[in-house]
Scaffold this motif. Structure first.
Motif, PDB file in Angstrom:
ATOM      1  N   ASP A  83       0.765  -1.228  -0.165  1.00  0.00           N
ATOM      2  CA  ASP A  83       0.012   0.029  -0.044  1.00  0.00           C
ATOM      3  C   ASP A  83       0.765   1.382  -0.009  1.00  0.00           C
ATOM      4  N   GLY A  84       2.227   0.908  -0.063  1.00  0.00           N
ATOM      5  CA  GLY A  84       3.001   2.014  -0.177  1.00  0.00           C
ATOM      6  C   GLY A  84       3.461   2.898   1.179  1.00  0.00           C
ATOM      7  N   LYS A  85       2.877   2.117   2.309  1.00  0.00           N
ATOM      8  CA  LYS A  85       3.123   2.518   3.580  1.00  0.00           C
ATOM      9  C   LYS A  85       4.456   1.910   4.374  1.00  0.00           C
ATOM     10  N   TYR A  86       4.877   2.617   5.139  1.00  0.00           N
ATOM     11  CA  TYR A  86       6.194   2.048   5.702  1.00  0.00           C
ATOM     12  C   TYR A  86       6.232   1.401   7.065  1.00  0.00           C
ATOM     13  N   LEU A  87       6.819   0.181   7.156  1.00  0.00           N
ATOM     14  CA  LEU A  87       6.697  -0.390   8.501  1.00  0.00           C
ATOM     15  C   LEU A  87       7.573   0.339   9.546  1.00  0.00           C
ATOM     16  N   THR A  88       6.895   0.596  10.600  1.00  0.00           N
ATOM     17  CA  THR A  88       6.907   1.723  11.376  1.00  0.00           C
ATOM     18  C   THR A  88       6.979   0.993  13.079  1.00  0.00           C
ATOM     19  N   ALA A  89       8.156   1.518  13.927  1.00  0.00           N
ATOM     20  CA  ALA A  89       8.096   1.128  15.024  1.00  0.00           C
ATOM     21  C   ALA A  89       7.743   2.310  15.799  1.00  0.00           C
ATOM     22  N   THR A  90       6.337   2.021  16.447  1.00  0.00           N
ATOM     23  CA  THR A  90       5.897   3.110  17.137  1.00  0.00           C
ATOM     24  C   THR A  90       6.304   3.043  18.724  1.00  0.00           C
ATOM     25  N   ASP A  91       5.948   4.158  19.346  1.00  0.00           N
ATOM     26  CA  ASP A  91       6.225   4.176  21.043  1.00  0.00           C
ATOM     27  C   ASP A  91       4.957   4.068  21.621  1.00  0.00           C
ATOM     28  N   VAL A  92       3.886   3.255  21.059  1.00  0.00           N
ATOM     29  CA  VAL A  92       2.556   3.006  21.757  1.00  0.00           C
ATOM     30  C   VAL A  92       2.682   1.652  22.072  1.00  0.00           C
ATOM     31  N   ALA A  93       2.422   1.476  23.434  1.00  0.00           N
ATOM     32  CA  ALA A  93       2.297   0.072  24.021  1.00  0.00           C
ATOM     33  C   ALA A  93       1.205  -0.702  23.360  1.00  0.00           C
ATOM     34  N   PHE A  94       1.859  -1.911  23.262  1.00  0.00           N
ATOM     35  CA  PHE A  94       0.759  -2.920  22.716  1.00  0.00           C
ATOM     36  C   PHE A  94      -0.319  -3.285  23.502  1.00  0.00           C
ATOM     37  N   LEU A  95       0.170  -3.508  25.074  1.00  0.00           N
ATOM     38  CA  LEU A  95      -1.101  -3.818  26.077  1.00  0.00           C
ATOM     39  C   LEU A  95      -0.234  -2.805  27.137  1.00  0.00           C
ATOM     40  N   LEU A  96      -1.206  -2.199  27.877  1.00  0.00           N
ATOM     41  CA  LEU A  96      -0.730  -1.571  28.888  1.00  0.00           C
ATOM     42  C   LEU A  96      -0.220  -2.485  30.020  1.00  0.00           C
ATOM     43  N   GLY A  97       1.120  -1.977  30.557  1.00  0.00           N
ATOM     44  CA  GLY A  97       1.782  -2.782  31.372  1.00  0.00           C
ATOM     45  C   GLY A  97       2.631  -3.793  30.903  1.00  0.00           C
ATOM     46  N   MET A  98       2.575  -4.063  29.728  1.00  0.00           N
ATOM     47  CA  MET A  98       3.410  -4.705  29.254  1.00  0.00           C
ATOM     48  C   MET A  98       4.449  -4.134  28.253  1.00  0.00           C
ATOM     49  N   THR A  99       5.657  -4.572  27.910  1.00  0.00           N
ATOM     50  CA  THR A  99       6.749  -4.205  27.567  1.00  0.00           C
ATOM     51  C   THR A  99       6.710  -3.875  25.988  1.00  0.00           C
ATOM     52  N   GLY A 100       6.078  -4.669  25.180  1.00  0.00           N
ATOM     53  CA  GLY A 100       5.985  -4.735  23.712  1.00  0.00           C
ATOM     54  C   GLY A 100       5.279  -3.392  23.388  1.00  0.00           C
ATOM     55  N   TYR A 101       5.907  -2.835  22.153  1.00  0.00           N
ATOM     56  CA  TYR A 101       5.336  -1.703  21.572  1.00  0.00           C
ATOM     57  C   TYR A 101       4.530  -2.020  20.000  1.00  0.00           C
ATOM     58  N   LYS A 102       3.811  -1.335  19.617  1.00  0.00           N
ATOM     59  CA  LYS A 102       3.061  -1.864  18.321  1.00  0.00           C
ATOM     60  C   LYS A 102       4.141  -1.349  17.080  1.00  0.00           C
ATOM     61  N   VAL A 103       3.735  -2.048  16.320  1.00  0.00           N
ATOM     62  CA  VAL A 103       4.600  -2.093  14.992  1.00  0.00           C
ATOM     63  C   VAL A 103       3.447  -2.052  13.952  1.00  0.00           C
ATOM     64  N   LEU A 104       3.271  -0.704  13.257  1.00  0.00           N
ATOM     65  CA  LEU A 104       2.279  -0.455  12.273  1.00  0.00           C
ATOM     66  C   LEU A 104       2.790  -0.195  10.945  1.00  0.00           C
ATOM     67  N   GLN A 105       2.017  -0.145   9.858  1.00  0.00           N
ATOM     68  CA  GLN A 105       2.454   0.577   8.659  1.00  0.00           C
ATOM     69  C   GLN A 105       1.582   2.130   8.692  1.00  0.00           C
ATOM     70  N   THR A 106       2.522   3.115   8.327  1.00  0.00           N
ATOM     71  CA  THR A 106       2.090   4.310   8.352  1.00  0.00           C
ATOM     72  C   THR A 106       2.580   5.102   7.158  1.00  0.00           C
ATOM     73  N   GLU A 107       2.165   6.281   6.902  1.00  0.00           N
ATOM     74  CA  GLU A 107       2.265   7.133   5.900  1.00  0.00           C
ATOM     75  C   GLU A 107       3.533   8.112   6.457  1.00  0.00           C
ATOM     76  N   PRO A 108       4.589   8.095   5.653  1.00  0.00           N
ATOM     77  CA  PRO A 108       5.766   9.079   5.892  1.00  0.00           C
ATOM     78  C   PRO A 108       5.440  10.245   6.640  1.00  0.00           C
ATOM     79  N   ASP A 109       6.140  10.506   7.485  1.00  0.00           N
ATOM     80  CA  ASP A 109       5.634  11.889   8.376  1.00  0.00           C
ATOM     81  C   ASP A 109       7.208  12.646   8.581  1.00  0.00           C
ATOM     82  N   GLU A 110       7.364  13.747   7.944  1.00  0.00           N
ATOM     83  CA  GLU A 110       8.536  14.525   7.992  1.00  0.00           C
ATOM     84  C   GLU A 110       8.922  14.763   9.400  1.00  0.00           C
TER      85      GLU A 110
END
Length: 498
Positions: free
Chosen positions: A60-87
């Motif tokens: 879809d032309g979106k980038y694999l992105t390592a976000t700083d949003v927790a996957f589950l509250l209280g857990m260590t993992g963070y979400k990986v999403l596909q997002t539009e490029p953001d300058e």
């Protein structure tokens, strides 16, 4: 990085044989077994000015992105999403590939790793970036990289889908002047090919075959690649002195990175497209003499330390299989998917005959070549010495009955494997063997798992008084005498002493 230099697009397969998948909502990322879907394809971009970073773009032309949003509250993992490029947040789209054997780890901007989660929902099939904190999850951050070919139209569609300044390639093809799709692909191809040639310069294993006229190939199991006398099949055997273990090397005049190997029956080692077993990934390796020599008889040596991997046109590797029949002693071409089988595609190259060239007038006398095997040497060849991958020169016996080089210090372990009922098959016959230098049962267990391809095994010996199987404990006997052990599966119904 070399794993990403093979193609414009890749598929990433996790430890549970599922693929990194860009979901239909064009936002989330998960794991899926639908490896043939275009949503399992990720287009590779190299980061300008960085030799150790890439970006991965979905269909879809979106980038694999390592976000700083927790996957589950209280857990260590963070979400990986596909997002539009953001300058201003370029670093979130950058991944550093770290080679780990034949697999890679993808490290994020915060030092964590792309992780394929298992377990129960909501973890099942999810993808996060995190550190593995338990030994049982160490493999969750390892990925197999499969190079795939993408249609030109698909590549252009992905490249055109985002007018970001993230990639210098995007700047080139998305300028103010109109460009054709073919020019876009041409620009991308030239960039990938230049990086590929740079990588191949250091990966080639052709130097191990330098001046070789005939070689023997010794597998991880200390067995030799043999051409069977049916003039069709290929197996492994310890009979290294046999003429069937001898393979004549042919160099291609139009290529400096590919060889052909011809058996004593004048037939070529061939990577066929026939499956070795239905439903399994490995394909047959045979002897053949095609009317027209095509790429199925061509092998690319890839250096791996002092050993070599032989790669086919399909990207598979010549593989010496272990384990139980029918896998035992078989030879296929495949890609190892498990850590225990990574070494099964590695081969030692023993040169048994060298190319002899007529000396030029007034030339200085040739220096003795290191390590040329004395077995079956041409009488006109230089003094018999032996060439082995990465070893120092040493004199070898010219006795033709010598089938293998001297083994290192250690004890010889002979082993048999039980069936599901704890019954040892062919125990009266000498089992497979290998040299083991350690004294610990734990190290021996790990080595046997590598040799057999099995997991969670129990290593036992037989009580000489009552004939029952007894699990080994802690340490092996202090002497280096040979040992006979029996490998038992944890699901076996065999009876053990308390």
């Amino acid at each position: 990085m070399e794993s990403f230099n093979k193609s414009h697009a890749v598929k990433l397969r996790s430890h549970i044989d599922k693929y990194l998948y860009a979901d239909d909502d064009q936002n989330t990322v998960r794991q899926s077994r639908r490896g043939s879907s275009r949503r399992a394809r990720w287009f590779v971009e190299f980061v300008e000015g960085k030799n150790d970073a890439i970006r991965l773009r979905s269909c879809d032309g979106k980038y694999l992105t390592a976000t700083d949003v927790a996957f589950l509250l209280g857990m260590t993992g963070y979400k990986v999403l596909q997002t539009e490029p953001d300058e201003g947040y370029y670093w979130k789209y950058e991944w550093e590939p770290i080679q780990d054997g034949f697999q890679v780890k993808l490290r994020t901007w915060c030092g964590k790793y792309l992780r394929a989660n298992g377990g129960t929902p909501p973890w099942r099939n999810s993808v996060t970036h995190d550190d593995p904190h338990k030994s049982s999850t160490q493999n969750w951050i390892l990925w197999d990289v499969e190079a795939v070919e993408a249609w030109a139209s698909e590549s252009v569609s992905v490249l055109m889908s985002s007018r970001s300044s993230l990639s210098s390639l995007s700047d080139e093809v998305l300028g103010s002047e109109p460009v054709s799709p073919l020019s876009v692909i041409s620009t991308a191809s030239s960039r990938f090919s230049s990086k590929q040639s740079f990588s191949n310069k250091f990966r080639s294993g052709m130097d191990l075959f330098h001046k070789a006229k005939a070689v023997r190939l010794r597998s991880h199991h200390d067995k030799y690649l043999l051409a069977e006398d049916d003039e069709e099949s290929v197996t492994q055997d310890r009979k290294g002195s046999s003429k069937t273990a001898r393979w004549t090397v042919e160099f291609l005049p139009d290529s400096d990175c590919v060889i052909r190997l011809k058996s004593c029956y004048n037939k070529y080692l061939t990577a066929s497209n026939q499956p070795f077993l239905l439903g399994m990934t490995g394909r047959k390796v045979v002897q053949s003499l095609p009317q027209r020599l095509d790429s199925s008889v061509e092998w690319e040596p890839v250096r791996e330390g002092t050993q070599v991997k032989l790669k086919t046109r399909y990207g598979n590797f010549l593989r010496a299989n272990g384990g139980l029949p029918p896998w035992r002693n078989s030879v296929t071409h495949d890609i190892p998917h498990r850590t225990a089988t990574q070494d099964w595609v590695l081969w030692d190259v023993d040169i048994v005959e060298i190319q002899v060239q007529s000396p030029r007038p007034k030339s200085p006398p040739p220096q003795p070549l290191p390590h040329v095997d004395s077995l079956e040497l041409n009488p006109s060849s230089p003094t018999p010495v032996s060439i082995k991958s990465g070893e120092f020169p040493r004199q070898e016996s010219a006795d033709p009955n010598v089938s293998s080089p001297p083994k290192p210090d250690g004890r010889t372990i002979y082993y048999h494997v039980t069936d599901e009922n704890g019954v040892v098959i062919d125990e009266a016959v000498e089992g497979n063997s290998f040299t083991f230098k350690g004294n610990g049962v734990y190290e021996l267990t790990r080595r046997l798992e590598e040799e057999t391809g099995l997991e969670d095994i129990i290593v036992c010996n037989r009580n000489r008084f009552n004939g029952k199987l007894v699990p080994l404990r802690l340490q092996l006997p202090p002497n280096n005498a040979s040992m006979n052990v029996i490998v038992v599966l944890p699901s076996s119904k065999g009876q053990f002493l308390p």
